[in-house]
Design a protein around this motif. Structure first.
Motif, PDB file in Angstrom:
ATOM      1  N   GLY A 189     -21.489  12.325  15.333  1.00  0.00           N
ATOM      2  CA  GLY A 189     -22.007  12.907  16.555  1.00  0.00           C
ATOM      3  C   GLY A 189     -23.267  12.276  17.100  1.00  0.00           C
ATOM      4  O   GLY A 189     -23.786  12.706  18.139  1.00  0.00           O
ATOM      5  N   ARG A 190     -23.787  11.272  16.438  1.00  0.00           N
ATOM      6  CA  ARG A 190     -24.976  10.598  16.973  1.00  0.00           C
ATOM      7  C   ARG A 190     -24.631   9.151  17.305  1.00  0.00           C
ATOM      8  O   ARG A 190     -23.633   8.592  16.817  1.00  0.00           O
ATOM      9  N   ASP A 191     -25.454   8.531  18.129  1.00  0.00           N
ATOM     10  CA  ASP A 191     -25.249   7.129  18.465  1.00  0.00           C
ATOM     11  C   ASP A 191     -25.465   6.253  17.237  1.00  0.00           C
ATOM     12  O   ASP A 191     -26.293   6.553  16.371  1.00  0.00           O
ATOM     13  N   ILE A 192     -24.714   5.166  17.169  1.00  0.00           N
ATOM     14  CA  ILE A 192     -24.876   4.222  16.068  1.00  0.00           C
ATOM     15  C   ILE A 192     -26.279   3.620  16.130  1.00  0.00           C
ATOM     16  O   ILE A 192     -26.718   3.123  17.179  1.00  0.00           O
ATOM     17  N   GLN A 193     -26.989   3.667  15.021  1.00  0.00           N
ATOM     18  CA  GLN A 193     -28.345   3.130  14.958  1.00  0.00           C
ATOM     19  C   GLN A 193     -28.327   1.609  14.851  1.00  0.00           C
ATOM     20  O   GLN A 193     -27.411   1.017  14.256  1.00  0.00           O
ATOM     21  N   GLN A 194     -29.326   0.972  15.415  1.00  0.00           N
ATOM     22  CA  GLN A 194     -29.373  -0.488  15.412  1.00  0.00           C
ATOM     23  C   GLN A 194     -29.604  -1.043  14.010  1.00  0.00           C
ATOM     24  O   GLN A 194     -29.136  -2.132  13.685  1.00  0.00           O
ATOM     25  N   ARG A 195     -30.337  -0.318  13.198  1.00  0.00           N
ATOM     26  CA  ARG A 195     -30.665  -0.820  11.856  1.00  0.00           C
ATOM     27  C   ARG A 195     -29.581  -0.398  10.865  1.00  0.00           C
ATOM     28  O   ARG A 195     -29.362   0.779  10.637  1.00  0.00           O
ATOM     29  N   LYS A 196     -28.943  -1.382  10.250  1.00  0.00           N
ATOM     30  CA  LYS A 196     -28.012  -1.118   9.146  1.00  0.00           C
ATOM     31  C   LYS A 196     -28.740  -1.486   7.864  1.00  0.00           C
ATOM     32  O   LYS A 196     -29.114  -2.643   7.657  1.00  0.00           O
ATOM     33  N   VAL A 197     -28.936  -0.497   6.988  1.00  0.00           N
ATOM     34  CA  VAL A 197     -29.787  -0.692   5.811  1.00  0.00           C
ATOM     35  C   VAL A 197     -28.984  -0.505   4.528  1.00  0.00           C
ATOM     36  O   VAL A 197     -28.253   0.478   4.374  1.00  0.00           O
ATOM     37  N   LEU A 198     -29.151  -1.451   3.615  1.00  0.00           N
ATOM     38  CA  LEU A 198     -28.627  -1.325   2.262  1.00  0.00           C
ATOM     39  C   LEU A 198     -29.802  -1.017   1.345  1.00  0.00           C
ATOM     40  O   LEU A 198     -30.677  -1.860   1.127  1.00  0.00           O
ATOM     41  N   LEU A 199     -29.827   0.196   0.816  1.00  0.00           N
ATOM     42  CA  LEU A 199     -30.875   0.615  -0.103  1.00  0.00           C
ATOM     43  C   LEU A 199     -30.359   0.430  -1.533  1.00  0.00           C
ATOM     44  O   LEU A 199     -29.432   1.107  -1.959  1.00  0.00           O
ATOM     45  N   VAL A 200     -30.964  -0.516  -2.247  1.00  0.00           N
ATOM     46  CA  VAL A 200     -30.527  -0.829  -3.603  1.00  0.00           C
ATOM     47  C   VAL A 200     -31.310   0.039  -4.583  1.00  0.00           C
ATOM     48  O   VAL A 200     -32.516  -0.134  -4.765  1.00  0.00           O
ATOM     49  N   ALA A 201     -30.615   0.992  -5.185  1.00  0.00           N
ATOM     50  CA  ALA A 201     -31.250   1.913  -6.127  1.00  0.00           C
ATOM     51  C   ALA A 201     -31.386   1.252  -7.491  1.00  0.00           C
ATOM     52  O   ALA A 201     -30.552   0.434  -7.884  1.00  0.00           O
ATOM     53  N   GLU A 244     -28.498   3.355   9.904  1.00  0.00           N
ATOM     54  CA  GLU A 244     -27.183   3.528   9.309  1.00  0.00           C
ATOM     55  C   GLU A 244     -27.358   3.133   7.851  1.00  0.00           C
ATOM     56  O   GLU A 244     -27.552   1.963   7.534  1.00  0.00           O
ATOM     57  N   LEU A 245     -27.315   4.117   6.954  1.00  0.00           N
ATOM     58  CA  LEU A 245     -27.800   3.901   5.593  1.00  0.00           C
ATOM     59  C   LEU A 245     -26.683   3.832   4.558  1.00  0.00           C
ATOM     60  O   LEU A 245     -25.818   4.707   4.497  1.00  0.00           O
ATOM     61  N   TYR A 246     -26.756   2.781   3.754  1.00  0.00           N
ATOM     62  CA  TYR A 246     -25.845   2.582   2.626  1.00  0.00           C
ATOM     63  C   TYR A 246     -26.680   2.500   1.349  1.00  0.00           C
ATOM     64  O   TYR A 246     -27.764   1.919   1.344  1.00  0.00           O
ATOM     65  N   VAL A 247     -26.154   3.069   0.256  1.00  0.00           N
ATOM     66  CA  VAL A 247     -26.909   3.123  -0.999  1.00  0.00           C
ATOM     67  C   VAL A 247     -26.001   2.726  -2.162  1.00  0.00           C
ATOM     68  O   VAL A 247     -24.818   3.087  -2.199  1.00  0.00           O
ATOM     69  N   THR A 248     -26.547   1.988  -3.114  1.00  0.00           N
ATOM     70  CA  THR A 248     -25.812   1.662  -4.334  1.00  0.00           C
ATOM     71  C   THR A 248     -25.867   2.862  -5.269  1.00  0.00           C
ATOM     72  O   THR A 248     -26.942   3.335  -5.630  1.00  0.00           O
ATOM     73  N   ASP A 249     -24.722   3.362  -5.658  1.00  0.00           N
ATOM     74  CA  ASP A 249     -24.638   4.548  -6.521  1.00  0.00           C
ATOM     75  C   ASP A 249     -24.081   4.118  -7.877  1.00  0.00           C
ATOM     76  O   ASP A 249     -22.873   4.036  -8.075  1.00  0.00           O
ATOM     77  N   TRP A 250     -24.994   3.828  -8.817  1.00  0.00           N
ATOM     78  CA  TRP A 250     -24.584   3.320 -10.124  1.00  0.00           C
ATOM     79  C   TRP A 250     -24.018   4.434 -10.995  1.00  0.00           C
ATOM     80  O   TRP A 250     -24.491   5.567 -10.965  1.00  0.00           O
ATOM     81  N   HIS A 251     -23.017   4.094 -11.817  1.00  0.00           N
ATOM     82  CA  HIS A 251     -22.346   5.078 -12.657  1.00  0.00           C
ATOM     83  C   HIS A 251     -23.004   5.178 -14.033  1.00  0.00           C
ATOM     84  O   HIS A 251     -23.607   4.219 -14.527  1.00  0.00           O
ATOM     85  N   ASN A 252     -22.854   6.339 -14.642  1.00  0.00           N
ATOM     86  CA  ASN A 252     -23.338   6.564 -15.998  1.00  0.00           C
ATOM     87  C   ASN A 252     -22.425   5.816 -16.971  1.00  0.00           C
ATOM     88  O   ASN A 252     -21.215   6.035 -16.993  1.00  0.00           O
ATOM     89  N   ALA A 253     -23.008   4.939 -17.780  1.00  0.00           N
ATOM     90  CA  ALA A 253     -22.200   4.083 -18.655  1.00  0.00           C
ATOM     91  C   ALA A 253     -21.372   4.875 -19.647  1.00  0.00           C
ATOM     92  O   ALA A 253     -20.322   4.400 -20.096  1.00  0.00           O
ATOM     93  N   ARG A 254     -21.802   6.081 -19.999  1.00  0.00           N
ATOM     94  CA  ARG A 254     -21.054   6.876 -20.972  1.00  0.00           C
ATOM     95  C   ARG A 254     -19.709   7.342 -20.406  1.00  0.00           C
ATOM     96  O   ARG A 254     -18.819   7.740 -21.162  1.00  0.00           O
ATOM     97  N   ASP A 255     -19.565   7.288 -19.074  1.00  0.00           N
ATOM     98  CA  ASP A 255     -18.332   7.739 -18.436  1.00  0.00           C
ATOM     99  C   ASP A 255     -17.408   6.585 -18.062  1.00  0.00           C
ATOM    100  O   ASP A 255     -16.386   6.790 -17.409  1.00  0.00           O
ATOM    101  N   ILE A 256     -17.765   5.349 -18.470  1.00  0.00           N
ATOM    102  CA  ILE A 256     -16.968   4.174 -18.099  1.00  0.00           C
ATOM    103  C   ILE A 256     -16.219   3.676 -19.337  1.00  0.00           C
ATOM    104  O   ILE A 256     -16.846   3.269 -20.321  1.00  0.00           O
ATOM    105  N   PRO A 257     -14.896   3.701 -19.326  1.00  0.00           N
ATOM    106  CA  PRO A 257     -14.117   3.263 -20.496  1.00  0.00           C
ATOM    107  C   PRO A 257     -14.452   1.828 -20.910  1.00  0.00           C
ATOM    108  O   PRO A 257     -14.797   0.985 -20.070  1.00  0.00           O
ATOM    109  N   VAL A 258     -14.334   1.563 -22.195  1.00  0.00           N
ATOM    110  CA  VAL A 258     -14.607   0.227 -22.722  1.00  0.00           C
ATOM    111  C   VAL A 258     -13.681  -0.807 -22.080  1.00  0.00           C
ATOM    112  O   VAL A 258     -14.040  -1.973 -21.927  1.00  0.00           O
TER     113      VAL A 258
END
Length: 434
Positions: free
Chosen positions: A99-111, A133-147
């Motif tokens: 519902g809002r206009d596309i923002q000029q800044r496209k940002v990748l926020l590296v967590a 326009e915000l994008y974020v890296t969402d890292w997974h918990n290693a205990r939940d990732i199969p070997v």
């Protein structure tokens, strides 16, 4: 310590403490005790509530909790969190504001992947959403990732960042907070050589250990002091039978949390004692300042053993990024190849994790970048957390970062430097290195 039994023992201790808190609260809150008011029972119930909540949060992934954002039209718009790139060890998520206009800044926020979830940057995300326009890296918990998903080390992390940058395109502004700063620099340098059209417009590095030896801290001293064999023997464990990643070698979040807490034991002890007193007086709530902070601080995640060990060895001990000797997927990365990405560094004067001097070293490493495309900021009186999530970020640093983006928010073709003579290029490199 590299046994499932050790991992399960630590989880059992956490579970037992959570149970003790719940039991104390239930016992001291028994209705019949209201007939004989006793401050000891009041204290026991308060201790139980604080203890149960604290140990319960250690295995719960926090929610982003960003429901709406107020936009330029003065209206509150709903925020939708969408996964746009899904990978075994981390996703790229998008905070869509319908519902809002596309923002000029496209940002990748590296967590950072440093023992906490990406939600540690919740306030950073909330502050950027109205303007980006915000994008974020969402890292997974290693205990939940199969070997079976394989390994994940600093090289894989760098390759993930490159894939995310390629997906978002060349009109992206990258902000890397703390730990990923050197790897974001390496990913951009790799793209500069292998896929220059995928480079971002700008890169802002906040409180990252580009050159850990530039200004030694307790963290860098530890990295120098400990041997890799000792670190592997004492810090690495196998995920226990309770989780999908059973058998995976990890640096447990609970173990890292213990070291975090011990660094400022007196301050944390005082904070919890004060919270228990507030519970006794009926002044505490689910969303008070203490619970807001510790609900996030205590929520920890495991890191893969290879990522943790390679970070200590290659970034801190060997200083491969600082020496421009970092190798990714068999290719030596040269940060001097970055010639068309504006770079800004942000440091806090009171940062005791990544002290002033460590992050700004990135500018000298970008020897092929003209001074006009470099910027740096040292925030007076700010600690590590404050430069990306505190008042210093909101009032001072965020406006400077947005201004830096605006200055360089043009099409790459419009700002590409004209090729000069070899002498001119050499002069530029020398000037940038000063």
């Amino acid at each position: 310590m590299r046994y499932m039994m050790t991992y399960d023992l630590m989880e059992s201790a956490r579970n037992a403490n959570q149970w003790l808190g719940a039991t104390a609260q239930s016992f001291a809150s028994y209705p019949a005790f209201a007939m004989i008011p006793n401050p000891t029972l009041n204290w026991m119930a308060a201790w139980g509530r604080v203890t149960e909540r604290s140990f319960q949060r250690m295995v719960a992934k926090p929610d982003w909790g960003i429901r709406t954002v107020t936009c330029e039209d003065g209206k509150d718009h709903v925020v939708e969190v969408q996964t746009v790139v899904e990978k075994p060890f981390g996703d790229l998520i998008y905070f869509k504001v319908p519902g809002r206009d596309i923002q000029q800044r496209k940002v990748l926020l590296v967590a950072p992947m440093s023992g906490h979830y990406a939600t540690l940057l919740r306030s950073t995300v909330a502050s950027l959403l109205p303007d980006c326009e915000l994008y974020v890296t969402d890292w997974h918990n290693a205990r939940d990732i199969p070997v079976s998903c394989g390994k994940f080390d600093v090289e894989d992390y760098t390759l993930y960042l490159m894939d995310f940058m390629r997906h978002l395109g060349p009109d992206t502004h990258v902000i890397a907070v703390c730990q990923p700063a050197p790897l974001a620099l390496a990913a951009t340098a790799y793209l500069a050589e292998q896929d220059p059209d995928a480079q971002p417009l700008t890169m802002t590095l906040i409180g990252g250990p580009i050159d850990p030896d530039a200004t030694p801290t307790e963290v860098t001293d530890f990295g120098r002091r400990v041997t890799m064999g000792h670190l592997e023997e004492t810090a690495i464990q196998r995920v226990g039978f309770k989780y999908k990643g059973v058998g995976r070698m990890v640096y447990p979040g609970l173990l890292q949390l213990t070291s975090f807490m011990s660094m400022n034991a007196d301050r944390h002890s005082e904070a919890f004692s004060n919270q228990i007193r507030r519970e006794m007086r009926g002044e505490a709530s689910d969303h008070d300042a203490h619970n807001r902070f510790y609900d996030e601080y205590l929520a920890v995640m495991d890191m893969t053993a290879e990522f943790y060990l390679s970070t200590v060895e290659r970034v801190f001990k060997n200083g491969e990024i600082a020496k421009n000797e970092f190798i990714v997927d068999g290719h030596k990365v040269d940060t001097g190849k970055i010639t068309n990405v504006a770079v800004m560094t942000v440091e806090g004067a009171n940062d005791d994790i990544s002290a002033p001097g460590q992050c700004v070293a990135a500018l000298a490493l970008c020897s092929g970048l003209p001074d006009s495309m470099k910027a740096q900021h040292l925030e007076p009186g700010a600690g590590h957390y404050g430069i990306f999530a505190g008042r210093s970020w909101r009032d001072n640093i965020r406006p400077l970062v947005l201004q830096f983006m605006n200055k360089n928010n043009t099409k790459r073709s419009q700002r590409r430097r004209q090729p000069g003579s070899a002498a001119q290029n050499a002069a530029n490199r020398n000037a940038a290195a000063v």
